[in-house]
Structure formats: C-alpha cells, structure tokens
Write a protein that holds these residues in place. Structure first.
Motif, mmCIF file in Angstrom:
data_model
loop_
_atom_site.group_PDB
_atom_site.id
_atom_site.type_symbol
_atom_site.label_atom_id
_atom_site.label_comp_id
_atom_site.label_asym_id
_atom_site.label_seq_id
_atom_site.Cartn_x
_atom_site.Cartn_y
_atom_site.Cartn_z
ATOM 1 N N GLY A 43 0.802 -1.220 0.000
ATOM 2 C CA GLY A 43 0.000 0.000 0.000
ATOM 3 C C GLY A 43 0.835 1.271 0.000
ATOM 4 N N GLY A 44 2.170 1.137 -0.030
ATOM 5 C CA GLY A 44 3.059 2.306 -0.015
ATOM 6 C C GLY A 44 2.991 3.077 -1.321
ATOM 7 N N ILE A 45 3.232 4.396 -1.220
ATOM 8 C CA ILE A 45 3.107 5.256 -2.407
ATOM 9 C C ILE A 45 4.193 5.004 -3.455
ATOM 10 C CG2 ILE A 45 1.773 7.151 -1.388
ATOM 11 C CD1 ILE A 45 4.369 8.599 -0.772
ATOM 12 N N GLY A 46 5.217 4.225 -3.097
ATOM 13 C CA GLY A 46 6.291 3.966 -4.061
ATOM 14 C C GLY A 46 6.141 2.671 -4.838
ATOM 15 N N VAL A 47 5.171 1.829 -4.456
ATOM 16 C CA VAL A 47 5.083 0.492 -5.056
ATOM 17 C C VAL A 47 4.753 0.564 -6.550
ATOM 18 C CG1 VAL A 47 3.917 -1.756 -4.997
ATOM 19 C CG2 VAL A 47 4.502 -0.605 -2.841
ATOM 20 N N GLU A 48 3.706 1.303 -6.905
ATOM 21 C CA GLU A 48 3.301 1.336 -8.330
ATOM 22 C C GLU A 48 4.331 2.043 -9.224
ATOM 23 O OE1 GLU A 48 1.160 -0.734 -9.502
ATOM 24 O OE2 GLU A 48 0.783 -1.296 -7.422
ATOM 25 N N PRO A 49 4.883 3.198 -8.802
ATOM 26 C CA PRO A 49 5.934 3.802 -9.647
ATOM 27 C C PRO A 49 7.141 2.870 -9.838
ATOM 28 C CG PRO A 49 5.238 5.351 -7.924
ATOM 29 C CD PRO A 49 4.538 4.060 -7.655
ATOM 30 N N MET A 50 7.488 2.107 -8.798
ATOM 31 C CA MET A 50 8.613 1.176 -8.921
ATOM 32 C C MET A 50 8.248 0.007 -9.839
ATOM 33 S SD MET A 50 11.212 2.344 -7.347
ATOM 34 C CE MET A 50 12.292 1.044 -6.859
ATOM 35 N N ARG A 51 6.999 -0.445 -9.755
ATOM 36 C CA ARG A 51 6.545 -1.538 -10.633
ATOM 37 C C ARG A 51 6.631 -1.084 -12.097
ATOM 38 N NH1 ARG A 51 2.976 -5.616 -8.872
ATOM 39 N NH2 ARG A 51 1.893 -4.202 -7.445
ATOM 40 N N ALA A 52 6.272 0.187 -12.333
ATOM 41 C CA ALA A 52 6.333 0.727 -13.696
ATOM 42 C C ALA A 52 7.786 0.814 -14.184
ATOM 43 C CB ALA A 52 5.669 2.102 -13.740
ATOM 44 N N GLU A 80 20.036 5.634 -10.216
ATOM 45 C CA GLU A 80 19.660 7.039 -10.404
ATOM 46 C C GLU A 80 18.159 7.170 -10.705
ATOM 47 O OE1 GLU A 80 20.992 10.834 -13.112
ATOM 48 O OE2 GLU A 80 22.401 9.154 -12.939
ATOM 49 N N ARG A 81 17.632 6.228 -11.507
ATOM 50 C CA ARG A 81 16.195 6.273 -11.848
ATOM 51 C C ARG A 81 15.331 5.955 -10.631
ATOM 52 N NH1 ARG A 81 16.018 2.351 -16.630
ATOM 53 N NH2 ARG A 81 18.073 1.758 -15.844
ATOM 54 N N ILE A 82 15.814 5.048 -9.781
ATOM 55 C CA ILE A 82 15.093 4.725 -8.542
ATOM 56 C C ILE A 82 15.066 5.960 -7.634
ATOM 57 C CG2 ILE A 82 15.221 3.380 -6.395
ATOM 58 C CD1 ILE A 82 16.398 1.079 -8.152
ATOM 59 N N GLU A 83 16.233 6.607 -7.499
ATOM 60 C CA GLU A 83 16.333 7.782 -6.617
ATOM 61 C C GLU A 83 15.402 8.900 -7.067
ATOM 62 O OE1 GLU A 83 20.573 8.492 -6.581
ATOM 63 O OE2 GLU A 83 20.850 7.165 -4.841
ATOM 64 N N LYS A 84 15.224 9.038 -8.397
ATOM 65 C CA LYS A 84 14.311 10.080 -8.918
ATOM 66 C C LYS A 84 12.874 9.835 -8.461
ATOM 67 C CE LYS A 84 16.592 12.190 -12.837
ATOM 68 N NZ LYS A 84 17.498 11.496 -13.731
ATOM 69 N N ILE A 85 12.526 8.572 -8.244
ATOM 70 C CA ILE A 85 11.185 8.223 -7.754
ATOM 71 C C ILE A 85 11.132 8.366 -6.235
ATOM 72 C CG2 ILE A 85 9.555 6.300 -7.414
ATOM 73 C CD1 ILE A 85 10.487 5.221 -10.156
ATOM 74 N N VAL A 86 12.127 7.798 -5.560
ATOM 75 C CA VAL A 86 12.065 7.675 -4.103
ATOM 76 C C VAL A 86 12.326 8.981 -3.369
ATOM 77 C CG1 VAL A 86 13.047 6.490 -2.092
ATOM 78 C CG2 VAL A 86 12.613 5.224 -4.181
ATOM 79 N N HIS A 87 13.303 9.766 -3.805
ATOM 80 C CA HIS A 87 13.662 10.978 -3.057
ATOM 81 C C HIS A 87 12.493 11.948 -2.875
ATOM 82 C CE1 HIS A 87 18.318 10.473 -3.518
ATOM 83 N NE2 HIS A 87 17.753 9.566 -2.760
ATOM 84 N N PRO A 88 11.713 12.242 -3.932
ATOM 85 C CA PRO A 88 10.562 13.138 -3.709
ATOM 86 C C PRO A 88 9.521 12.539 -2.754
ATOM 87 C CG PRO A 88 11.047 12.919 -6.056
ATOM 88 C CD PRO A 88 11.883 11.906 -5.343
ATOM 89 N N LEU A 89 9.338 11.205 -2.798
ATOM 90 C CA LEU A 89 8.370 10.548 -1.907
ATOM 91 C C LEU A 89 8.848 10.612 -0.451
ATOM 92 C CD1 LEU A 89 7.429 7.419 -4.070
ATOM 93 C CD2 LEU A 89 6.209 9.592 -3.878
#
Length: 197
Positions: A43-52, A80-89
């Motif tokens: 249910g975390g906000i990072g799961v779907e962006p990471m799945r994509a 680097e691509r992971i960090e672009k998703i995770v850092h703002p979250l």
C-alpha cells in the motif's frame, strides 16, 4: 516553530539507539530508513511507480530491497532512476512529519545527511561516533554482512572524521549511559536557546 536537528553517523556507530534516546528525551523523531520502508511496503506510495520502472523489483505488492540490490548490481544506471522516484516521496513523508509533529525539537535520523546536502535544511546537526575498531566489531557482531560488504558501505559514506568536524554536536556511543547523558545535555542546550529566543 520547531527546532530541526539532523542526526547522522556512519554504519554501526549507534545512530538508531541515539535516535531512541532523543525520543525518550521528548523529541519527535523522523527516520529516513523507516520512511523508505513505508514507501516500499504494502500500500506504499512507491510500489506502483517502482513496478512501472522495474516490475521484477516488486514481490507480493511490496518493493523488495534484496531484488533492488540485485537489479542495481546488474544495471548500475538503475539506481539514479530509482532515486528520482524515491527521493521526492521521502521528501513528502518528511514534510507530513513536520506538519503534524507536536514537539519543540524535531530530530531527523538521516544516515547520508551530509552526502545528500540535507544538513542545509537543519538548524543543527548531531553526529554519533565511536572508534573505527569498535564500529567494525559492532557491525560484524550483527552477523548481517561480510567484512567486504561493510567496507563497501563505508566507502560510500563520508569519512567519520569529516562528519564529526562538520557537526554542531557529537555523541560518543561507547556506553548507553554516556550516550544518554550527552543526548540530554544537547536537548537541554537547545531548549535553553529556544526559551531565550
């Protein structure tokens, strides 16, 4: 307005324990690693962006850190691509903590505080420290990593002496009582400053 206190320190220095001592002293504590666990969890906000980004990183609707490590080892550009998703979250999670915390001292437990420039958002920084031999002994006693893995993590972190030199306060975590006394002294100093402001 709350006082923002950054808490940092290299692996095995006793940062998590020190964070707990600040909590016991009445501070509100935000933990960067715990925030990542929330973001990656069910249910975390990072799961779907990471799945994509990388479907193999998601197992049972949670982001698997071991899978991520293996995938990054395969393709170092992935980090680097992971960090672009995770850092703002993580930033959103931190802001939600700031908006709701009730304490006059907010402690931000961030392992890579200096490395990421997070110290610029703090009113002061505490670094936890112990001699290098004790640090290695503690990490090896956990039994969670090899000496080689420990050395790799250390190599990515700013040297302890540099962190200590750049910090406003240092907590030596050689014993629990010593660490607790230093934490209480820091809290007292900050509160005295706040009441005089």
């Amino acid at each position: 307005m709350s006082f923002r206190l950054g808490l940092t320190g290299s692996i095995g220095m006793g940062k998590s324990t020190t964070a707990q001592l600040f909590a016991e002293a009445g501070c509100a504590v935000w933990d960067a690693d715990a925030a990542v666990h929330r973001i990656y969890g069910k249910g975390g906000i990072g799961v779907e962006p990471m799945r994509a980004l990388e479907p193999r990183a998601v197992i049972d609707d949670t982001v698997s850190r071991p899978s991520l490590r293996a995938l990054i080892a395969e393709d170092p550009t992935l980090l680097e691509r992971i960090e672009k998703i995770v850092h703002p979250l993580v930033g959103q999670d931190r802001q939600a903590f700031i908006d709701t915390a009730q304490a006059d001292i907010l402690v931000f437990d961030i392992p890579l505080l200096f490395e990421t420039g997070g110290n610029a958002r703090m009113d002061a920084v505490v670094c936890v420290s112990i001699p290098a031999e004790l640090q290695q002994k503690r990490v090896m006693e956990r039994g969670t990593m090899t000496l080689e893995q420990f050395e790799q993590i250390k190599a990515k972190q700013m040297p302890n002496d540099d962190k200590v030199a750049r910090s406003d306060y240092v907590v030596i975590t050689d014993t629990m009582d010593h660490a607790r006394a230093q934490v209480q002294a820091i809290v007292n100093t900050i509160k005295a400053g706040l009441s005089n402001a």
